[in-house]
Design a protein around this motif. Structure first.
Motif, PDB file in Angstrom:
ATOM      1  N   GLN A 154      -4.294   8.016  -1.596  1.00 41.89           N
ATOM      2  CA  GLN A 154      -3.531   6.115  -1.542  1.00 41.89           C
ATOM      3  C   GLN A 154      -4.215   5.620  -1.880  1.00 41.89           C
ATOM      4  O   GLN A 154      -4.867   5.515  -3.230  1.00 41.89           O
ATOM      5  N   GLY A 155      -3.658   4.169  -2.241  1.00 40.02           N
ATOM      6  CA  GLY A 155      -3.465   3.280  -2.815  1.00 40.02           C
ATOM      7  C   GLY A 155      -3.319   1.415  -2.159  1.00 40.02           C
ATOM      8  O   GLY A 155      -2.330   1.789  -1.740  1.00 40.02           O
TER       9      GLY A 155
ATOM     10  N   TYR B 261       0.666  -1.527  -0.270  1.00 43.00           N
ATOM     11  CA  TYR B 261       0.065   0.078   0.100  1.00 43.00           C
ATOM     12  C   TYR B 261       0.932   1.238  -0.312  1.00 43.00           C
ATOM     13  O   TYR B 261       2.125   0.732   0.379  1.00 43.00           O
TER      14      TYR B 261
ATOM     15  N   VAL C  53      -3.459  -2.668  -1.442  1.00 45.19           N
ATOM     16  CA  VAL C  53      -4.389  -3.783  -0.784  1.00 45.19           C
ATOM     17  C   VAL C  53      -5.550  -2.890   0.234  1.00 45.19           C
ATOM     18  O   VAL C  53      -5.367  -2.207   1.254  1.00 45.19           O
ATOM     19  N   GLU C  54      -6.513  -2.906   0.527  1.00 41.74           N
ATOM     20  CA  GLU C  54      -8.186  -2.862   0.914  1.00 41.74           C
ATOM     21  C   GLU C  54      -7.306  -2.346   2.623  1.00 41.74           C
ATOM     22  O   GLU C  54      -7.666  -1.635   3.644  1.00 41.74           O
TER      23      GLU C  54
ATOM     24  N   LEU D 298      -4.700  -1.092   4.203  1.00 37.15           N
ATOM     25  CA  LEU D 298      -5.545   0.430   4.001  1.00 37.15           C
ATOM     26  C   LEU D 298      -6.267   1.204   5.512  1.00 37.15           C
ATOM     27  O   LEU D 298      -6.295   2.129   6.110  1.00 37.15           O
ATOM     28  N   ALA D 299      -7.041   0.079   5.943  1.00 36.86           N
ATOM     29  CA  ALA D 299      -8.345   0.059   6.786  1.00 36.86           C
ATOM     30  C   ALA D 299      -7.641   0.324   8.076  1.00 36.86           C
ATOM     31  O   ALA D 299      -8.065   0.204   8.757  1.00 36.86           O
TER      32      ALA D 299
ATOM     33  N   ARG E  54       0.310   5.890   0.705  1.00 37.93           N
ATOM     34  CA  ARG E  54      -0.791   6.947   1.085  1.00 37.93           C
ATOM     35  C   ARG E  54      -0.256   8.431   1.593  1.00 37.93           C
ATOM     36  O   ARG E  54       1.542   7.737   1.996  1.00 37.93           O
TER      37      ARG E  54
END
Length: 659
Positions: free
Chosen positions: A93-94, A80, A96-97, A100-101, A82
């Motif tokens: 941001q970009g 990821y 893997v979800e 990021l979470a 950010r």
């Protein structure tokens, strides 16, 4: 487990240890290098991306940021990415979800990143020292971890192959090395079964071959020594038979069969020594038997004597009681155990009131236990017996106590003393009669004059009163003379009690003067004013004083001196005690008889004038009062010196029986 198997397992264990160490070192080095490079790569990527997006962040060009991030996260390793502004708001941001979470936490090391398999790095976006935002990125660690796992698998495979080869070669080597050991083992088993002639093969020139040679030599030595031991065993069995014979002799001798013949005394070996020792034991047993017989005869002799005898050992317990002691103390012995002590005997006797006149029992018991000097001591026993006891300590035996019943003897002595008093009173009768005639003459004259005055009717009350007073004075004088004789003539009671020496000296002096005055002999008395309390029987002590005065009178009469002098001087509370000295002017005592003066029946007087018992009884009386009496010659006469111990307020044995 065989030695060969132990060898193979030992070599395999060594190889396993070495391979484990090598694998550990290799994995540690590889993992550390890969982790460091990956962490440095993450930091470099963050710097490059920070420089790339710096202008877009400054210009707040979100489209450029999104495009840049999408292109960056297309890489397989970047999980990821950010971008945040200085206030912390996410600009773009970009990746893997799930990553990021999750909340962002910077990883300080590679080990921290292995928890989620992602290296979390943040870096500020700075331009000329001014911070415009922050880059946060996550770099995946899975590729590196897979490489490390593959390397570990390869190392383990190599280690297994190496250990297998080592096991094969170790088995072959163990087989070669243990061949000689198997031969040694077989030889040892043969010897253990009793085959001492067994020999083993010797192959090679190494240490095992040398050991095999030593084993063969040991077997030969054992075979030779076994023959020697067999011969010695046969010899010992023969000696054992002779020893059993001697043991039988010892057993017979211990059963008092002293006349038997002891064999083998002429042998020069240890059997002969034992036989000769048996003869010595036989002689010793004969001596013991003779001693036992002598002891039995001695016990029988002790049982025949009338005197009581008791022997107490070093531990204080009774060893022997003769028949007289057991008979006299039957009731006390029934209350005591078999092995009683002298203390328990005395204490039991006090409880049963067997000892009479004891005022302080505890002190009396301690005094009796301390008596080991062999001096006689009198004890009164219930109901009216007097025992003269002697207690002595004998080394190696203990305390020997003897007691003799002297009740009849004491009664005889008291009768003898009383007879001596009566004889003394008889001797004094002339002087006493003269002394009584004087007051009687005065009384007769006074009464005659009173009668004449009354007959002539010339009596007046004052004249009669004076005559009656004079009659009373002369009557008192006669009464004192008679009272002195009465006191002196009373019988002894046989019980010690405290009395004042001054009273006895004054009474005896007054009584003796009545006789000495008619013989033209003066008697002087020098007394201190302080009292002098002693313990004894006053009546018997006064007889001692009168004996000394009578002997002084006889010595003065024998010296044919015109005038004689007797003086009694006393010093009370001196260092040695109360001292009384009786001196005379009778010419003294010859040197040759001074050491016999106090012997019974010794006298220098003519036949019918003395029994020789006066000074002997006086010596015993003063000794029983714990005092001393001695005699010496002076310039013109003799001096008898009496020393008596003080028995003042601290007296603990008032009323104690005469001792």
């Amino acid at each position: 487990m065989s030695f060969r198997l132990k060898t193979v397992l030992g070599i395999a264990l060594i190889e396993l240890t070495v391979m484990a160490v090598l694998i550990g070192i290799n994995q540690f080095a590889l993992g550390g290098s890969a982790a460091t490079q990956l962490y440095q790569r993450a930091e470099a990527t963050a710097r490059v991306f920070a420089n790339t997006v710096a202008d877009a962040v400054i210009a707040t060009d979100l489209a450029t940021l999104d495009a840049t991030i999408d292109m960056a996260v297309s890489s397989e390793d970047l999980t990821y990415l950010r971008v945040r502004n200085p206030s912390g708001m996410v600009l773009s941001q970009g990746g893997v979800e799930a990553a990021l979470a999750a909340p962002f936490v910077r990883d300080a090391s590679f080990d921290d990143a292995r928890k989620d398999h992602v290296i979390d790095i943040d870096l500020p976006i700075e331009v000329e020292g001014t911070e415009f935002g922050t880059i946060e990125l996550g770099l995946s660690t899975r590729t590196v971890e897979q490489e490390l796992a593959q390397a570990l698998y390869s190392n383990i495979l190599i280690a297994v192959i190496g250990m297998s080869l080592v096991a094969v070669f170790g088995f072959c080597l163990g087989t070669i090395l243990t061949q000689q050991l198997r031969w040694l083992r077989q030889g040892a088993l043969n010897i253990a079964r009793g085959n001492l002639a067994s020999q083993i093969k010797v192959k090679g020139r190494d240490e095992l071959a040398d050991t095999a040679k030593c084993f063969n030599y040991m077997a030969q030595t054992l075979a030779r020594d076994r023959g020697i031991l067999q011969d010695q065993q046969d010899e010992l069995l023969a000696k054992r038979a002779r020893v059993e014979v001697l043991v039988g002799c010892l057993r017979d001798i211990s059963q008092r069969r002293h006349t038997m013949e002891v064999p083998d005394t002429e042998r020069p070996d240890e059997i002969g020594d034992m036989a000769r020792a048996t003869v010595v034991f036989q002689n010793a047993m004969k001596a013991v038997e003779l001693a036992r017989q002598e002891q039995q005869r001695l016990i029988s002799a002790f049982d025949q004597v009338e005197e009581q005898v008791a022997i107490f050992g070093e531990d204080g317990r009774v060893l022997f009681l003769n028949a007289a002691f057991r008979s006299f103390n039957t009731e006390l012995l029934e209350l005591l155990p078999d092995k009683f002590t002298l203390r328990s005997f005395l204490e039991t006797g006090l409880k049963q009131a067997a000892f009479i006149g004891i005022k302080d029992p505890e002190t009396w018991v301690e005094e009796q236990l301390r008596r080991s000097h062999g001096l006689p001591h009198e004890i009164r026993r219930e109901p009216d017996r007097i025992l003269l006891t002697v207690q002595s300590y004998v080394d190696g035996i203990g305390t020997v106590l003897s007691a003799k019943d002297i009740t009849d003897l004491r009664h005889s002595e008291h009768q003898l003393i009383h007879a001596s008093k009566l004889a003394t009173l008889g001797e004094m009768a002339t002087g006493v009669a003269h002394e009584l005639n004087q007051p009687l003459g005065v009384i007769r004259m006074a009464s005659t004059n009173c009668v004449k005055r009354i007959d002539k009717d010339k009596a007046d009350l004052e004249y009669l009163r004076s005559k009656l007073i004079r009659i009373g004075e002369q009557t008192e004088r006669a009464s004192q003379i008679i009272n002195h004789m009465r006191i002196f003539g009373r019988k002894a009671e046989g019980v010690n009690s405290p009395f004042d020496l001054r009273d006895s000296l004054q009474e005896i002096s007054a009584l003796a003067r009545t006789q000495l005055h008619t013989l033209d002999i003066s008697l002087t008395l020098d007394l201190p004013e302080t009292p002098a309390i002693v313990l004894g029987e006053k009546v018997i002590f006064e007889q001692v004083l009168l004996n000394l005065i009578s002997n002084a009178r006889d010595a003065i009469e024998a010296s044919e001196a015109r005038k004689g002098k007797i003086s009694i001087t006393s010093v009370f509370a001196a260092d040695e005690g109360h001292v009384i000295e009786v001196r005379d002017t009778g010419g003294g005592i010859p040197e040759g008889i001074l050491d016999k003066l106090f012997d019974p029946f010794f006298t220098t007087k003519g036949p019918g004038k003395g029994t020789g018992l006066g000074l002997s009884i006086s010596f015993g009386t003063i000794r029983d009062m714990s005092g001393t009496i001695s005699a010496s010659s002076e310039e013109d006469g003799a001096c008898f010196r009496l020393v008596l111990p003080d028995a003042g307020p601290g007296l603990q044995t008032l009323g104690q029986p005469a001792a």
